[in-house]
Design an enzyme around this catalytic site. Structure first.
Site, PDB file in Angstrom:
ATOM      1  N   ASP A   1      -6.916   4.224  -4.721  1.00 16.25           N
ATOM      2  CA  ASP A   1      -7.620   4.126  -3.430  1.00 16.25           C
ATOM      3  C   ASP A   1      -8.226   5.516  -3.224  1.00 16.25           C
ATOM      4  O   ASP A   1      -8.419   6.254  -4.211  1.00 16.25           O
ATOM      5  CB  ASP A   1      -6.638   3.726  -2.303  1.00 16.25           C
ATOM      6  CG  ASP A   1      -7.344   3.371  -0.994  1.00 16.25           C
ATOM      7  OD1 ASP A   1      -7.948   2.293  -0.923  1.00 16.25           O
ATOM      8  OD2 ASP A   1      -7.318   4.183  -0.046  1.00 16.25           O
TER       9      ASP A   1
ATOM     10  N   LYS B   1       0.877  -1.182   0.000  1.00 15.04           N
ATOM     11  CA  LYS B   1       0.000   0.000   0.000  1.00 15.04           C
ATOM     12  C   LYS B   1       0.906   1.221   0.000  1.00 15.04           C
ATOM     13  O   LYS B   1       2.049   1.150   0.437  1.00 15.04           O
ATOM     14  CB  LYS B   1      -0.866   0.005   1.264  1.00 15.04           C
ATOM     15  CG  LYS B   1      -2.100   0.875   1.154  1.00 15.04           C
ATOM     16  CD  LYS B   1      -3.244   0.151   0.487  1.00 15.04           C
ATOM     17  CE  LYS B   1      -4.379   1.097   0.152  1.00 15.04           C
ATOM     18  NZ  LYS B   1      -5.553   0.395  -0.362  1.00 15.04           N
TER      19      LYS B   1
HETATM   20  P1  NDP Z   1     -12.829   7.760  -3.358  1.00  9.72           P
HETATM   21  O1  NDP Z   1     -11.753   8.749  -3.107  1.00  9.72           O
HETATM   22  O2  NDP Z   1     -13.311   7.533  -4.732  1.00  9.72           O
HETATM   23  O3  NDP Z   1     -14.103   8.095  -2.444  1.00  9.72           O
HETATM   24  C1  NDP Z   1     -13.983   8.191  -1.069  1.00  9.72           C
HETATM   25  C2  NDP Z   1     -15.332   8.639  -0.515  1.00  9.72           C
HETATM   26  O4  NDP Z   1     -15.293   8.555   0.913  1.00  9.72           O
HETATM   27  C3  NDP Z   1     -15.653  10.083  -0.842  1.00  9.72           C
HETATM   28  O5  NDP Z   1     -17.030  10.262  -0.898  1.00  9.72           O
HETATM   29  C4  NDP Z   1     -15.061  10.818   0.377  1.00  9.72           C
HETATM   30  O6  NDP Z   1     -15.651  12.082   0.637  1.00  9.72           O
HETATM   31  C5  NDP Z   1     -15.397   9.853   1.490  1.00  9.72           C
HETATM   32  N1  NDP Z   1     -14.401   9.995   2.566  1.00  9.72           N
HETATM   33  C6  NDP Z   1     -13.059   9.824   2.462  1.00  9.72           C
HETATM   34  N2  NDP Z   1     -12.466  10.074   3.644  1.00  9.72           N
HETATM   35  C7  NDP Z   1     -13.467  10.411   4.482  1.00  9.72           C
HETATM   36  C8  NDP Z   1     -13.495  10.774   5.848  1.00  9.72           C
HETATM   37  N3  NDP Z   1     -12.365  10.834   6.577  1.00  9.72           N
HETATM   38  N4  NDP Z   1     -14.717  11.055   6.399  1.00  9.72           N
HETATM   39  C9  NDP Z   1     -15.849  10.993   5.670  1.00  9.72           C
HETATM   40  N5  NDP Z   1     -15.881  10.659   4.362  1.00  9.72           N
HETATM   41  C10 NDP Z   1     -14.710  10.366   3.796  1.00  9.72           C
HETATM   42  O7  NDP Z   1     -12.282   6.389  -2.710  1.00  9.72           O
HETATM   43  P2  NDP Z   1     -12.775   4.902  -2.978  1.00  9.72           P
HETATM   44  O8  NDP Z   1     -14.225   4.878  -3.246  1.00  9.72           O
HETATM   45  O9  NDP Z   1     -11.819   4.282  -3.929  1.00  9.72           O
HETATM   46  O10 NDP Z   1     -12.470   4.224  -1.545  1.00  9.72           O
HETATM   47  C11 NDP Z   1     -13.452   4.164  -0.501  1.00  9.72           C
HETATM   48  C12 NDP Z   1     -13.067   3.102   0.510  1.00  9.72           C
HETATM   49  O11 NDP Z   1     -12.996   1.818  -0.156  1.00  9.72           O
HETATM   50  C13 NDP Z   1     -11.692   3.270   1.178  1.00  9.72           C
HETATM   51  O12 NDP Z   1     -11.748   2.776   2.498  1.00  9.72           O
HETATM   52  C14 NDP Z   1     -10.792   2.374   0.339  1.00  9.72           C
HETATM   53  O13 NDP Z   1      -9.634   1.962   1.054  1.00  9.72           O
HETATM   54  C15 NDP Z   1     -11.726   1.213   0.084  1.00  9.72           C
HETATM   55  N6  NDP Z   1     -11.367   0.376  -1.045  1.00  9.72           N
HETATM   56  C16 NDP Z   1     -11.266   0.887  -2.305  1.00  9.72           C
HETATM   57  C17 NDP Z   1     -10.935   0.081  -3.362  1.00  9.72           C
HETATM   58  C18 NDP Z   1     -10.915   0.584  -4.765  1.00  9.72           C
HETATM   59  O14 NDP Z   1     -10.841  -0.274  -5.675  1.00  9.72           O
HETATM   60  N7  NDP Z   1     -11.003   1.863  -5.023  1.00  9.72           N
HETATM   61  C19 NDP Z   1     -10.616  -1.346  -3.157  1.00  9.72           C
HETATM   62  C20 NDP Z   1     -10.856  -1.831  -1.819  1.00  9.72           C
HETATM   63  C21 NDP Z   1     -11.184  -0.964  -0.804  1.00  9.72           C
HETATM   64  P3  NDP Z   1     -14.811  13.425   0.296  1.00  9.72           P
HETATM   65  O15 NDP Z   1     -14.764  13.478  -1.183  1.00  9.72           O
HETATM   66  O16 NDP Z   1     -15.579  14.526   0.942  1.00  9.72           O
HETATM   67  O17 NDP Z   1     -13.446  13.219   0.931  1.00  9.72           O
END
Ligand code: NDP
Length: 451
Positions: free
Chosen positions: A171, A131
């Site tokens: 991510d 990571k």
């Molecule tokens: P994105 O950056 O596309 O989206 C993240 C979302 O979560 C946004 O809506 C963001 O809001 C919100 N968010 C992030 N940090 C916070 C916080 N501290 N408090 C509240 N809301 C928050 O990321 P992904 O969709 O790719 O990832 C989402 C989750 O899924 C993570 O935990 C990631 O590790 C996990 N994941 C992702 C994978 C992937 O293929 N992308 C694979 C496996 C797991 P804002 O825009 O306001 O920050």
């Protein structure tokens, strides 16, 4: 052996982890969850104990820390931290995403890398775990600023990665735009067009279904869990958190399977749409988040629904919760509220979204709880399929990749059942996922000697 003897072993093991990795609270949390289920298993399988496999998998093979200097649009020099944690390569090249978010620390990335090792093993594909990321915040930056940052980041990272060494992906904060800039710089520095990153654009080596994979997989896993009770996603009310990559495609797949998704969120708050977020409304969200890079409150303005600033969606009545934003986003109180409101399935798209106290609430209530390591493994699984297609210089169809994803999610579920089935026939998915993921990595490490 008595349970309190195991508790003592877990405490002793964790005391060493905490002393060696001071202040890395998310890492301690992730290791504790695994140690609690693995220590009794290891006691029954002494070959792993003698070789100190658990102690070894909790220590990264390599940690790379570097300065990322770049110039913003005003001509000012900016400095960020860059990281890559190469956690474990026993079963394949390091593989795992890059996170760009101001809260990123070494401890956060070590927790994610540690989870990734077992998750990647569960996918059945030959991928080790890693990571990386930066405390850089893409929010509010121009495309040019993001490009200059990515180029500077890759100018150091490129010497440590490669298609047979370490293959990063996206991510939080790293989507198609960032992967493009990172790939462009890698190619320029190496003079090679190779599958060094996954999540690439379709025209330049990406796989169909990779953007969808994590969210789709999260819902396929929920469907598999529901099947154990003769039920399905059809007609279920779902709450989703986040509105990024994972949340968008979890919403899409849940809706395709006949469920109704009523919430989405971002770090500002959540929206509640009791009529459901249908395909048209989801298209609006995708444009808002992926192109306009706006806030979820604009959904409430457009569709005249309620917006709850500063809150998370777990107070809304639902059958299925799909946390898809970030770690520790469901606490004990929220877990209790979910259950009091009738929620009986939690399938985690995010990594470690439930606190240990929230997980204890799910376990007491005997709901179907699919932890992230198993439920969100679809993303990295399709990344693995992207690597295979790159090696073969082939591009599989949408149906082929989606079919393979569904098989992998079913296999992960079956592995959880194999190692996690309780005497009463119910499934402890935490135990099942941790042991199933561990065995393959541990056996490979035994075969490869003390390294
Ligand atoms: P994105 O950056 O596309 O989206 C993240 C979302 O979560 C946004 O809506 C963001 O809001 C919100 N968010 C992030 N940090 C916070 C916080 N501290 N408090 C509240 N809301 C928050 O990321 P992904 O969709 O790719 O990832 C989402 C989750 O899924 C993570 O935990 C990631 O590790 C996990 N994941 C992702 C994978 C992937 O293929 N992308 C694979 C496996 C797991 P804002 O825009 O306001 O920050």
């Amino acid at each position: 052996m008595a349970n309190n003897a195991y508790d003592q072993m877990v405490n002793d093991f964790m005391a060493k982890i905490i002393a060696k990795n001071q202040g890395e609270v998310e890492f301690h949390q992730a290791v504790l969850e695994v140690a609690e289920t693995l220590i009794p298993f290891i006691e029954e399988n002494p070959k792993y104990k003698a070789a100190k496999i658990l102690e070894r998998i909790a220590e990264p093979e390599r940690v790379i820390l570097f300065r990322v200097a770049w110039v913003d649009d005003k001509g000012e020099v900016q400095i960020n931290k860059g990281y890559r944690i190469e956690m474990n390569s026993a079963i394949g090249p390091y593989k795992g995403g890059l996170r760009f978010h101001p809260t990123v620390t070494l401890g956060m990335l070590k927790f994610l890398a540690f989870e990734q090792v077992l998750k990647n093993s569960l996918t059945t594909l030959p991928m080790g775990g890693g990571k990386g990321g930066s405390d850089f915040d893409p929010k509010g930056k121009s495309d040019n600023e993001v490009m200059r940052f990515c180029q500077s980041f890759m100018t150091e990272l490129f010497r440590h990665i490669g298609p047979n060494t370490d293959v990063p992906a996206g991510d939080i904060g790293v989507g198609g735009r960032e992967i493009g800039f990172l790939f462009g710089q890698y190619k320029r520095l190496r003079n090679e067009f190779t599958g060094v990153l996954t999540g690439k654009g379709r025209e330049w080596g990406g796989s169909l279904i990779r953007p969808e994979a994590t969210g789709y997989g999260e819902v396929y896993f929920a469907e598999e869990m529901l099947k154990t009770r003769g039920d399905s996603m059809k007609g279920k009310i779902c709450t989703v958190s986040g509105s990024g990559n994972v949340a968008q495609y979890a919403t899409q797949k849940a809706t395709m399977l006949g469920a109704k998704v009523v919430t989405l969120s971002d770090s500002g708050g959540f929206i509640y749409d009791p009529d459901g977020i249908d395909a048209d409304k989801l298209a609006f969200v995708m444009h808002l988040k992926n192109v306009k890079r706006g806030r979820i409150t604009e959904y409430a303005e457009k569709y005249g629904v309620e917006y709850f600033p500063g809150l998370r969606p777990w107070g809304i009545k639902c059958d299925v919760a799909l946390p898809s934003a970030t770690q520790n986003e469901i606490n004990e109180e929220e877990a209790k509220t979910l259950i009091a409101n009738g929620c009986f399935v939690v399938s985690e798209g995010a990594n470690m979204p439930s606190t240990p106290e929230a997980i204890a609430v799910y376990q007491d209530a005997e709901i179907l709880y699919g932890l992230g390591k198993a439920a969100n493994a679809g993303g990295v699984a399709v990344s693995g399929l992207e690597m295979s297609q790159n090696s073969l210089r082939l591009s599989w169809t949408r149906e082929e990749v989606d079919g393979r994803l569904q098989v992998i999610m079913k296999d992960i579920h079956a592995a959880c059942v194999k190692y996690g089935k309780r005497d009463d026939g119910s499934v402890d998915y935490i135990k099942g996922a941790n042991i199933a993921g561990f065995v393959k990595v541990a056996d490979a490490m035994l075969a490869q000697g003390v390294v």
